[in-house]
Write a protein that holds these residues in place. Structure first.
Motif, PDB file in Angstrom:
ATOM      1  N   ALA A  42      38.546 -55.594 -52.065  1.00  0.00           N
ATOM      2  CA  ALA A  42      39.004 -56.157 -53.342  1.00  0.00           C
ATOM      3  C   ALA A  42      37.926 -56.150 -54.405  1.00  0.00           C
ATOM      4  N   SER A  43      36.681 -55.860 -54.052  1.00  0.00           N
ATOM      5  CA  SER A  43      35.604 -55.833 -55.043  1.00  0.00           C
ATOM      6  C   SER A  43      35.846 -54.696 -56.014  1.00  0.00           C
ATOM      7  N   PRO A  44      36.016 -54.987 -57.314  1.00  0.00           N
ATOM      8  CA  PRO A  44      36.493 -53.956 -58.246  1.00  0.00           C
ATOM      9  C   PRO A  44      35.414 -52.963 -58.642  1.00  0.00           C
ATOM     10  N   ALA A  45      35.873 -51.837 -59.118  1.00  0.00           N
ATOM     11  CA  ALA A  45      34.974 -50.796 -59.613  1.00  0.00           C
ATOM     12  C   ALA A  45      34.240 -51.291 -60.854  1.00  0.00           C
ATOM     13  N   VAL A  46      33.077 -50.722 -61.078  1.00  0.00           N
ATOM     14  CA  VAL A  46      32.301 -51.100 -62.262  1.00  0.00           C
ATOM     15  C   VAL A  46      32.930 -50.459 -63.499  1.00  0.00           C
ATOM     16  N   PRO A  47      32.762 -51.057 -64.680  1.00  0.00           N
ATOM     17  CA  PRO A  47      33.407 -50.531 -65.889  1.00  0.00           C
ATOM     18  C   PRO A  47      33.030 -49.094 -66.227  1.00  0.00           C
ATOM     19  N   SER A  48      31.828 -48.672 -65.845  1.00  0.00           N
ATOM     20  CA  SER A  48      31.384 -47.320 -66.188  1.00  0.00           C
ATOM     21  C   SER A  48      31.801 -46.269 -65.168  1.00  0.00           C
ATOM     22  N   ALA A  49      32.572 -46.650 -64.162  1.00  0.00           N
ATOM     23  CA  ALA A  49      32.967 -45.694 -63.130  1.00  0.00           C
ATOM     24  C   ALA A  49      33.815 -44.573 -63.726  1.00  0.00           C
ATOM     25  N   GLN A  50      33.682 -43.418 -63.145  1.00  0.00           N
ATOM     26  CA  GLN A  50      34.549 -42.315 -63.539  1.00  0.00           C
ATOM     27  C   GLN A  50      36.003 -42.695 -63.313  1.00  0.00           C
ATOM     28  N   ALA A  51      36.866 -42.274 -64.225  1.00  0.00           N
ATOM     29  CA  ALA A  51      38.298 -42.555 -64.118  1.00  0.00           C
ATOM     30  C   ALA A  51      39.012 -41.297 -63.649  1.00  0.00           C
ATOM     31  N   ILE A  52      39.454 -41.315 -62.420  1.00  0.00           N
ATOM     32  CA  ILE A  52      40.101 -40.150 -61.828  1.00  0.00           C
ATOM     33  C   ILE A  52      41.614 -40.288 -61.916  1.00  0.00           C
ATOM     34  N   THR A  53      42.272 -39.237 -62.379  1.00  0.00           N
ATOM     35  CA  THR A  53      43.717 -39.122 -62.261  1.00  0.00           C
ATOM     36  C   THR A  53      44.009 -38.232 -61.069  1.00  0.00           C
ATOM     37  N   GLU A 105      48.638 -40.493 -45.184  1.00  0.00           N
ATOM     38  CA  GLU A 105      47.259 -40.963 -45.037  1.00  0.00           C
ATOM     39  C   GLU A 105      46.474 -40.817 -46.338  1.00  0.00           C
ATOM     40  N   MET A 106      46.695 -39.744 -47.061  1.00  0.00           N
ATOM     41  CA  MET A 106      46.024 -39.570 -48.355  1.00  0.00           C
ATOM     42  C   MET A 106      46.426 -40.669 -49.324  1.00  0.00           C
ATOM     43  N   LEU A 107      47.697 -40.984 -49.370  1.00  0.00           N
ATOM     44  CA  LEU A 107      48.162 -42.029 -50.282  1.00  0.00           C
ATOM     45  C   LEU A 107      47.579 -43.382 -49.908  1.00  0.00           C
ATOM     46  N   LEU A 108      47.431 -43.654 -48.616  1.00  0.00           N
ATOM     47  CA  LEU A 108      46.815 -44.912 -48.197  1.00  0.00           C
ATOM     48  C   LEU A 108      45.367 -44.981 -48.658  1.00  0.00           C
ATOM     49  N   ARG A 109      44.625 -43.889 -48.504  1.00  0.00           N
ATOM     50  CA  ARG A 109      43.227 -43.888 -48.932  1.00  0.00           C
ATOM     51  C   ARG A 109      43.110 -44.059 -50.445  1.00  0.00           C
ATOM     52  N   LEU A 110      43.925 -43.308 -51.190  1.00  0.00           N
ATOM     53  CA  LEU A 110      43.837 -43.386 -52.653  1.00  0.00           C
ATOM     54  C   LEU A 110      44.238 -44.756 -53.176  1.00  0.00           C
ATOM     55  N   ALA A 111      45.185 -45.415 -52.491  1.00  0.00           N
ATOM     56  CA  ALA A 111      45.574 -46.767 -52.902  1.00  0.00           C
ATOM     57  C   ALA A 111      44.399 -47.722 -52.803  1.00  0.00           C
ATOM     58  N   ARG A 112      43.559 -47.558 -51.797  1.00  0.00           N
ATOM     59  CA  ARG A 112      42.392 -48.441 -51.614  1.00  0.00           C
ATOM     60  C   ARG A 112      41.303 -48.148 -52.637  1.00  0.00           C
ATOM     61  N   ALA A 113      41.324 -46.955 -53.223  1.00  0.00           N
ATOM     62  CA  ALA A 113      40.308 -46.595 -54.212  1.00  0.00           C
ATOM     63  C   ALA A 113      40.771 -46.831 -55.638  1.00  0.00           C
ATOM     64  N   ARG A 114      41.892 -47.488 -55.823  1.00  0.00           N
ATOM     65  CA  ARG A 114      42.408 -47.699 -57.181  1.00  0.00           C
ATOM     66  C   ARG A 114      41.358 -48.383 -58.057  1.00  0.00           C
ATOM     67  N   SER A 115      40.736 -49.410 -57.534  1.00  0.00           N
ATOM     68  CA  SER A 115      39.594 -50.036 -58.204  1.00  0.00           C
ATOM     69  C   SER A 115      38.715 -50.612 -57.116  1.00  0.00           C
ATOM     70  N   LEU A 116      37.733 -49.825 -56.698  1.00  0.00           N
ATOM     71  CA  LEU A 116      36.899 -50.172 -55.549  1.00  0.00           C
ATOM     72  C   LEU A 116      35.440 -49.977 -55.932  1.00  0.00           C
ATOM     73  N   GLU A 117      34.664 -51.047 -55.818  1.00  0.00           N
ATOM     74  CA  GLU A 117      33.257 -50.985 -56.195  1.00  0.00           C
ATOM     75  C   GLU A 117      32.537 -49.889 -55.400  1.00  0.00           C
ATOM     76  N   GLY A 118      31.853 -49.028 -56.141  1.00  0.00           N
ATOM     77  CA  GLY A 118      31.090 -47.967 -55.506  1.00  0.00           C
ATOM     78  C   GLY A 118      31.699 -46.593 -55.651  1.00  0.00           C
ATOM     79  N   VAL A 119      32.968 -46.521 -56.046  1.00  0.00           N
ATOM     80  CA  VAL A 119      33.625 -45.216 -56.227  1.00  0.00           C
ATOM     81  C   VAL A 119      34.322 -45.214 -57.578  1.00  0.00           C
ATOM     82  N   PRO A 120      34.724 -44.033 -58.051  1.00  0.00           N
ATOM     83  CA  PRO A 120      35.499 -43.967 -59.294  1.00  0.00           C
ATOM     84  C   PRO A 120      36.827 -44.715 -59.154  1.00  0.00           C
ATOM     85  N   THR A 121      37.383 -45.112 -60.274  1.00  0.00           N
ATOM     86  CA  THR A 121      38.747 -45.638 -60.229  1.00  0.00           C
ATOM     87  C   THR A 121      39.723 -44.489 -60.031  1.00  0.00           C
TER      88      THR A 121
END
Length: 1000
Positions: A240-251, A468-484
């Motif tokens: 649940a720790s959110p991504a930092v504001p400067s993270a890359q925004a991935i579509t 499985e890909m959708l499950l992983r991407l759902a966890r990276a929606r806003s995750l500290e340490g990776v792009p949104t």
């Protein structure tokens, strides 16, 4: 690697992964082996099935086996459990595709989902009562690539692939899947990957490791299912720790790159499309946020024909905006090798199909995997209504890195196209943390932009995106340490990227791929068929339009559309470049021959209608001549042919006419080529032209694709004894080398051209054949024709960018010039070449232009190009660029003779040097208007006029889709003259409105 991560990985492999399946019950299996080629469901469902045991081999290469699977779930699913059918056709874990595949059907023929190496489990196969009754169409596609071994293989042709089964049916069960355990698996995978990727001194990493340790402690390894929720609760704060504001925004955009043919034939691509789309639609039913993008109108058309029920479901998702047609092209074509009109028609055919079926045009060009991008593409794309381009292939460059991922690409004429290279460096992403981090860290424009696109899904029969890909991407929606990460459409990404980066950097000129340079030469017959039929299509449309207007002959619109679409399909980026298996090219060559025959019949019919009754000898000439400033396209009286004379001079032969004098020595080499008007000798002192050179051709990998620069160290000049003789107006040269031989006819043709027609019996292996012409011109650059113009490339290697262009492509002509004098080399079917500078005897430098004639790669087609080939080359001393343009058309569009009653006035003529008519046809919408496409060929601003030989109610400027454009080139219409003001390399399409009641 931290101990916590090592521990998690072992727990995932040994405990959590196996615990996803709570229970299993085998299903009853029976099978029917389809004879020959694949059959439709309606035939398979009526077949007689025999019992088939799990563990039994099945599937000779390229065969199809239909399995009937019947059974029931092992128990009634409890909350959190889901019944799924799990089938293992004998998949290997090495790759997500390139092997067996399957498609499940209900008993009444409704496609359910596909099976692929990383997609074994199908919930949609379970009926409401927990029972299973399905048919499985299983394709025994061989792994031709064999883990990138590139070993010569007989598997690329059904006749040589053998009959031994390739696969073993390993499993066929109904299983109960624990969704909570599957969720835990995704949690652990994402956090373990992130911990492994973060710096050792990272606070975030330390806290994740603590959370992983605590989760492992909370998990009872003897009761994973009973304690999975407890372990997930421990991990929840870290997730649940959110991504930092400067993270890359991935579509993230769901996608499955499906080559329209490659290591499988076209017929198999049609089934790959159906399997993948069945999977995609099933995921959309489960996940309302899932978005998928698919290119290539041809693949939609196949699906509509083969699987109408799937297509209807797809169309509904298109209306919702979740299934997104992209690219606007008929196929993801090569862009270096198709001619100008063909590349334009890729967009016309594709975009019109999307418009007709779905009411959408699409805003962008989607070409992730083509082998370099012509400088003509930005203008062509914008004239087709496209605003942006996506590609990824440039990340494969072997020498230089293009310094941007998001930029404005400026083409040949100055047109710019907003372009994005996904910095994830793949078009088959799986949404893993390492990929997300690579996207962010690799992003060349991070100082000025934050947005990136990530296409995710297994391609080429891998089944597309997975749960499985959708499950992983759902966890990276806003995750500290990776792009949104947000799943969305390409259109949404590009709009946001353009809003963010209002002044992108500019890259001007071609996007040359520093790899796969051999694709300009491999599979010559496929390339020759393409060149021939592009020009026959030009003729067929011109004469059919003229016949429709002049004598009211029916315009064959349906046939022309069908033939154009077939040629466009064969321009796919693994067919025309020559990088597919033998099966594909055997069919392509046969298809081109059939297209040629049909086009010749259409042309003959139109010319016969135009000529009418009579016995006068008439000439039909579709080749424009931009040199004289007037290019008329019509049928009239022929001019007497002029032939050069051949005389012997004691040590060879002399060919001469009023324009050129050429000398061929006793070994068949060109030792002199004099431009009479200037007296200029074009063969440098001490050199000889018409020299064939044979090179060893052993690329490090990607055999049919690549020519490595090391080939140059192995040149063998084929300049030994040859049979040389005069034959009428020609000099004949016969030469033998290795296991091969060739015969040439050298003659002079009108227009100041030395024409060299060559037949080669090619029997070499892993060799490259070049044809060299030294030219006594000091040229800093060589001009090479591309679509609707030409590019200039350095003849030196001053920079790494110049040096990397050691093999390049051209269309019909190349030109080497210095102020006041130049030499053109034209061809009828040669696409690859290299041009360098050589020391000149007596001082200074001259130029050396070498055409790449034939290769003999052994993968993926071990018999590539063996056999007979014919090609023609022309040399024009004293030529300007405009002369090269004219001769390039002339060598590809020969004059036709027809007998009839008299001359036919052309529909139009063009006034203005260097302005070329590329296409004359009737309008796509069938209303009888005339459509004329022309371009400025010399790279200069100019004025011109189209002189119309027909009654009309107006002329308007239109785009490639023949929709009105605000006039930018058309400055006025005075009676029958449409006046134009053209910028360099401008493409203009005019629509001539025919009077009411006179529609064709």
């Amino acid at each position: 690697m931290p101990r916590a991560v090592d521990r998690v990985r072992r727990i995932l492999e040994e405990r959590v992964g196996p615990a996803v399946v709570r229970a299993a019950a085998p299903v009853e299996v029976s099978a029917w082996h389809a004879p020959g080629e694949p059959v439709p469901f309606a035939e398979a469902v009526r077949a007689e099935y025999a019992p088939f045991a799990v563990g039994t081999p099945w599937g000779a290469p390229w065969s199809t086996t239909w399995f009937r699977l019947r059974g029931a779930a092992p128990a009634a699913p409890a909350p959190g459990l889901r019944a799924e059918l799990l089938v293992d056709l004998g998949f290997s874990a090495g790759a997500p595709g390139f092997q067996a595949e399957g498609l499940l059907y209900t008993p009444d023929g409704v496609p359910v989902e596909g099976l692929a190496p990383r997609r074994h489990s199908v919930p949609g196969a379970i009926a409401a009562d927990g029972s299973v009754d399905v048919l499985l169409e299983a394709a025994a596609n061989p792994d031709v690539l064999r883990d990138l071994s590139f070993a010569p293989t007989p598997l690329g042709e059904r006749a040589t692939a053998g009959l031994e089964p390739l696969y073993v049916l390993r499993r066929a069960d109904v299983v109960l899947v624990d969704l909570e355990v599957r969720g835990l698996e995704a949690d652990l995978v994402v956090l373990a990957e992130l911990a492994s990727a973060l710096p050792e001194d990272s606070t975030r990493r330390a806290r994740i490791l603590v959370a992983l340790d605590a989760a492992c402690a909370a998990l009872d390894l003897d009761d994973v299912a009973g304690t999975a929720a407890r372990a997930r609760a421990v991990l929840a704060p870290a997730l649940a720790s959110p991504a930092v504001p400067s993270a890359q925004a991935i579509t993230a955009v769901g996608h499955a790159h499906i080559d329209s043919a490659w290591l499988w034939p076209i017929r198999e691509t049609r089934r790959k499309v159906a399997r993948t789309i069945a999977n995609v639609l099933a995921l959309m039913d489960e996940d309302p946020g899932f978005v998928y993008a698919m290119s290539s109108a041809q693949q939609y058309a196949w699906l509509e024909e083969d699987q109408p029920a799937l297509f209807a479901r797809l169309a509904e998702r298109v209306r919702e905006g979740r299934f997104v047609p992209v690219g606007g092209m008929w196929v993801e074509s090569d862009t270096n090798l198709p001619g100008g009109e063909a590349l334009a028609r890729q967009f016309v055919a594709g975009t019109r199909w999307f418009r007709d079926r779905f009411g959408v045009d699409g805003e962008g060009v989607w070409l992730p995997d083509s082998f370099g991008y012509t400088a003509a593409l930005p203008q062509i794309a914008r004239l087709a209504g496209k605003r942006w381009l996506l590609t990824q292939k440039a990340s494969w460059n072997d020498t230089n890195r293009i310094p941007h991922h998001t930029f404005s690409w400026e083409g040949l004429d100055g047109t710019r196209l907003f372009t994005h290279f996904p910095p994830v460096d793949t078009y088959n992403a799986d949404g893993s943390v390492p990929e997300l981090l690579h996207s962010e860290r690799n992003f060349a424009d991070a100082a000025v932009a934050t947005r990136a696109l990530l296409p995710f899904g297994h391609g080429d029969g891998g089944g597309g995106p997975t749960r499985e890909m959708l499950l992983r991407l759902a966890r990276a929606r806003s995750l500290e340490g990776v792009p949104t990460v947000e799943i969305g459409t390409p259109q949404a990404f590009y709009r946001a990227a353009e809003e963010e980066l209002t002044e992108p950097a500019v890259w001007a000129g071609e996007l040359y791929l520093e790899l796969h340079r051999g694709t300009y030469t491999s599979q010559r017959r496929t390339k020759q068929g393409n060149r021939r039929n592009e020009h026959l299509l030009r003729e067929a449309e011109l004469w059919a339009a003229t016949a429709a207007i002049r004598v009211a002959a029916p315009y064959p619109a349906v046939a022309l559309e069908r033939l154009w679409r077939h040629v466009l399909l064969l321009q796919f980026h693994d067919i025309l470049p020559g990088s597919a298996i033998a099966w594909v090219h055997r069919e392509a060559v046969a298809d081109h021959a059939a297209i040629t025959a049909e086009l010749e019949a259409l042309i003959a019919s139109s010319l016969a209608a135009l000529a009418g009754e009579g016995d006068a000898l008439l000439l039909a000439n579709a080749a424009p001549d931009p040199r004289r400033g007037v290019a008329a396209l019509g049928v009239g009286a022929p001019t007497p042919p002029r032939s050069g004379a051949v005389t012997a001079d004691g040590s060879g032969f002399v060919l001469e006419d009023e324009a050129v004098r050429a000398v061929v020595d006793a070994e068949g080499m060109l030792v002199s080529l004099v431009h009479r008007a200037s007296g200029r000798e074009t063969v440098p002192p001490g050199t000889r032209g018409n020299r064939f050179q044979l090179h060893e051709d052993h690329p490090v990998r990607w055999d049919a694709w690549d020519v490595d620069r090391e080939y140059r160290a192995t040149a063998v000049d084929l300049d030994g004894p040859a049979e040389v003789r005069a034959d009428g107006d020609a000099v004949v040269v016969v030469r033998r080398f290795g296991r091969s031989s060739l015969e040439q006819r050298l003659r002079l043709v009108p227009g100041g051209e030395l024409r060299i027609e060559t037949t080669v019996d090619w029997q070499e292996r892993e060799k490259l054949l070049k044809l060299a012409f030294p030219v006594d011109v000091r040229a800093e650059r060589v001009a090479s024709e591309v679509q609707f113009g030409h590019v200039e490339r350095a003849t030196h290697a001053n920079t790494s960018w110049d040096a990397a262009r050691f093999e390049t492509s051209q269309h019909r002509w190349q030109h080497l010039g210095e102020p006041g004098f130049g030499v053109a080399v034209v061809n009828d079917s040669v696409y690859g070449s290299d041009t360098t500078r050589i020391r000149r005897e007596g001082g200074g430098t001259a130029s050396l232009l070498r055409l790449s004639i034939l290769r003999a790669a052994r993968f993926p087609d071990p018999e590539q190009d063996r056999g007979a080939h014919r090609f023609a080359v022309g040399l024009l001393p004293g030529a300007r660029v405009v002369d090269a343009v004219a001769a390039g058309y002339r060598i590809n569009l020969l004059e036709r003779t027809v007998r009839g009653g008299g001359a036919v006035e052309p529909l139009l003529a063009v006034e203005g040097e260097g302005v070329v008519v590329e296409s004359v046809k009737l309008a796509e919408d069938g209303d009888g208007d005339i459509v004329v496409r022309l371009y400025e060929a010399l790279g200069r601003s100019t004025e011109a006029a189209v002189v119309l030989g027909v009654a009309h109610e107006g002329v308007e400027e239109v785009d490639l889709l023949e929709d009105p454009l605000a006039p930018s080139a058309l400055v006025g219409v005075d009676g029958g003259r449409a006046r134009l003001r053209l910028r360099p390399f401008r493409i203009v399409t005019l629509r001539v409105r025919r009077p009411h009641g006179r529609r064709a």
